[in-house]
Design an enzyme around this catalytic site. Structure first.
Site, PDB file in Angstrom:
ATOM      1  N   LYS A  56     -28.410  -8.131 -33.886  1.00 13.16           N
ATOM      2  CA  LYS A  56     -29.451  -7.339 -34.547  1.00 13.16           C
ATOM      3  C   LYS A  56     -30.568  -8.240 -35.088  1.00 13.16           C
ATOM      4  O   LYS A  56     -30.459  -9.465 -35.039  1.00 13.16           O
ATOM      5  CB  LYS A  56     -28.828  -6.470 -35.641  1.00 13.16           C
ATOM      6  CG  LYS A  56     -27.681  -5.578 -35.135  1.00 13.16           C
ATOM      7  CD  LYS A  56     -28.153  -4.487 -34.164  1.00 13.16           C
ATOM      8  CE  LYS A  56     -27.051  -3.978 -33.255  1.00 13.16           C
ATOM      9  NZ  LYS A  56     -26.040  -3.132 -33.842  1.00 13.16           N
TER      10      LYS A  56
HETATM   11  C1  PLP Z   1     -24.894  -2.191 -33.637  1.00 12.33           C
HETATM   12  C2  PLP Z   1     -24.947  -0.732 -33.772  1.00 12.33           C
HETATM   13  C3  PLP Z   1     -24.008  -0.016 -34.523  1.00 12.33           C
HETATM   14  C4  PLP Z   1     -22.803  -0.651 -35.138  1.00 12.33           C
HETATM   15  O1  PLP Z   1     -23.076  -1.720 -35.971  1.00 12.33           O
HETATM   16  P1  PLP Z   1     -21.843  -2.646 -36.424  1.00 12.33           P
HETATM   17  O2  PLP Z   1     -22.427  -3.466 -37.535  1.00 12.33           O
HETATM   18  O3  PLP Z   1     -21.467  -3.459 -35.219  1.00 12.33           O
HETATM   19  O4  PLP Z   1     -20.751  -1.769 -36.875  1.00 12.33           O
HETATM   20  C5  PLP Z   1     -24.179   1.347 -34.663  1.00 12.33           C
HETATM   21  N1  PLP Z   1     -25.200   1.992 -34.086  1.00 12.33           N
HETATM   22  C6  PLP Z   1     -26.119   1.345 -33.354  1.00 12.33           C
HETATM   23  C7  PLP Z   1     -27.252   2.117 -32.769  1.00 12.33           C
HETATM   24  C8  PLP Z   1     -26.010  -0.032 -33.146  1.00 12.33           C
HETATM   25  O5  PLP Z   1     -26.916  -0.660 -32.402  1.00 12.33           O
END
Ligand code: PLP
Length: 374
Positions: A183
């Site tokens: 992210k």
């Molecule tokens: C990465 C992501 C998640 C989950 O995030 P985590 O921190 O890995 O639990 C949920 N929704 C979207 C759209 C994502 O890109």
């Protein structure tokens, strides 16, 4: 041979690494002062709203559904074009995910189709800002208000993105952010929820750690079956180092995306993403012209890999996973999501990429595609 270019890579500076070492030497490595500092920094970032951090965005959204009182018999409206965490949390709450196809222009939930999906059981809308492109917040909240629905924004990918000049998360209902390494900022693993008020934030804290409240006189009580979601100070130290750079990271991502738009050969048949100034450019995702190719996406990706370039897939349309097929979903139900899911590719895009890397990707893209176009 040039170095392999992954589709993403976190940028962690030496100050952050030194601060992680400080935490490790401090004698307090689980949730503590660094978590409090990160929450304060995030609260500043999101316009002063309360923010609480946890060990994943999945966890943040699980707790968010608890706060909204969503459980058995309830329906939550969301999109099939997202990471499957978005719908798994709804199932795990005992509720039913109601899917609505995407708008092919934005690849986000088609708000024009949301009202038709609302039933007396609908409790919330769960929009996803795919690739960091925000869902139309004006229209979203108009629908939610009209029907008395809560909103949980899955902004896992859109930290720092804006709507009408306002930062996503700085307004609206509950907003979940992810700090997974892919992210736009990371805590190694982690997530956060932006909340409406301090009372809701205290309730969140209980769900985050075993439902326990500690009182000033040293006693404690447990009044709900909370889980184990807390973020460590080691992770929070990474997050504090990242948050300082988030806006610069996003500016760099935008510059790289602009270079892709300028340099990608428009005669290759690729369908490019919407060129939006609101996006934080979490990903850059063209759609492959599969009907004009004499090979499939997997082979295309292997050929790019052979050129030293990493390409990702985010995401297959989730209603075609076996868990969801078993619940009655099938091909043909959400054609726009299926089209994107089958043909999307994520090209390399991360802040430490060089301008020359974009050129390298575009050249490889041309060479590989021209070799397989009919
Ligand atoms: C990465 C992501 C998640 C989950 O995030 P985590 O921190 O890995 O639990 C949920 N929704 C979207 C759209 C994502 O890109």
């Amino acid at each position: 041979m040039t170095e392999y270019l992954p589709f993403t890579r976190p940028s962690i500076d030496e100050d952050t690494i030194a601060d992680v070492a400080n935490v490790l030497r401090s004698g307090w490595i689980t949730s503590g002062p660094k978590v409090k500092l990160l929450e304060a920094g995030l609260s500043d970032y999101f316009g002063g709203r309360p923010v609480r951090v946890v060990n994943s965005a999945t966890g943040a959204m699980e707790i968010a559904l608890r706060l909204m009182g969503i459980g058995a018999g309830d329906e939550v409206i969301t999109t099939p074009m997202t990471w499957v965490a978005t719908t798994n949390i709804i199932l795990n709450a005992g509720a039913t995910p109601v899917l609505v196809d995407i708008d092919p222009a934005t690849r986000n939930i088609d708000l024009a189709k949301v009202e038709a999906a609302i039933t007396p059981r609908t409790k919330a809308i769960l929009p996803v800002d795919l690739a960091g492109l925000p869902v139309d917040r004006d229209r979203l909240y108009a629908i939610a208000q009209k029907h008395g629905l809560r909103v949980l924004e899955d902004a896992a990918q859109s930290q720092g993105a804006t709507w009408n000049g306002k930062r996503v998360g700085s307004f609206g209902d509950l907003c979940s952010i992810s700090f997974h390494p892919n992210k736009n900022m990371t805590t190694t693993e982690g997530g956060a929820l932006v909340l409406n008020n301090e009372a809701e934030a205290r309730e969140f804290e209980k769900w985050r750690l075993q439902g326990v409240t500690r009182f000033p006189d040293g006693t404690m009580d447990c009044d709900l079956p909370g889980g184990k979601y807390n973020l460590t100070d080691v992770s929070a130290a990474v997050g504090l180092g990242q948050l300082k750079h988030l806006d610069a990271f996003n500016a760099r991502r935008k510059a790289l995306a602009d270079m892709y738009f300028a340099q990608i050969d428009r005669n290759l048949g690729l369908e490019l993403p919407l060129q939006s100034a609101d996006s934080n450019w979490h990903m850059f995702q063209p759609l492959l012209p599969l009907a004009q190719m004499n090979t499939g996406r997997a082979d295309f990706i292997a050929r790019m890999h052979a050129q030293g370039i990493g390409v990702g897939i985010h995401y297959p349309a989730l209603h075609l996973f076996s868990l969801y097929r078993a619940r009655g979903f099938a091909e043909g139900m959400f054609p726009h999501a299926e089209h994107v899911g089958a043909s999307t590719i994520s090209l390399p895009l991360f802040p430490a990429m060089q301008d020359s890397d974009v050129t390298r990707v575009c050249t490889a893209l041309s060479n590989v595609l021209r070799a397989v176009l009919k």
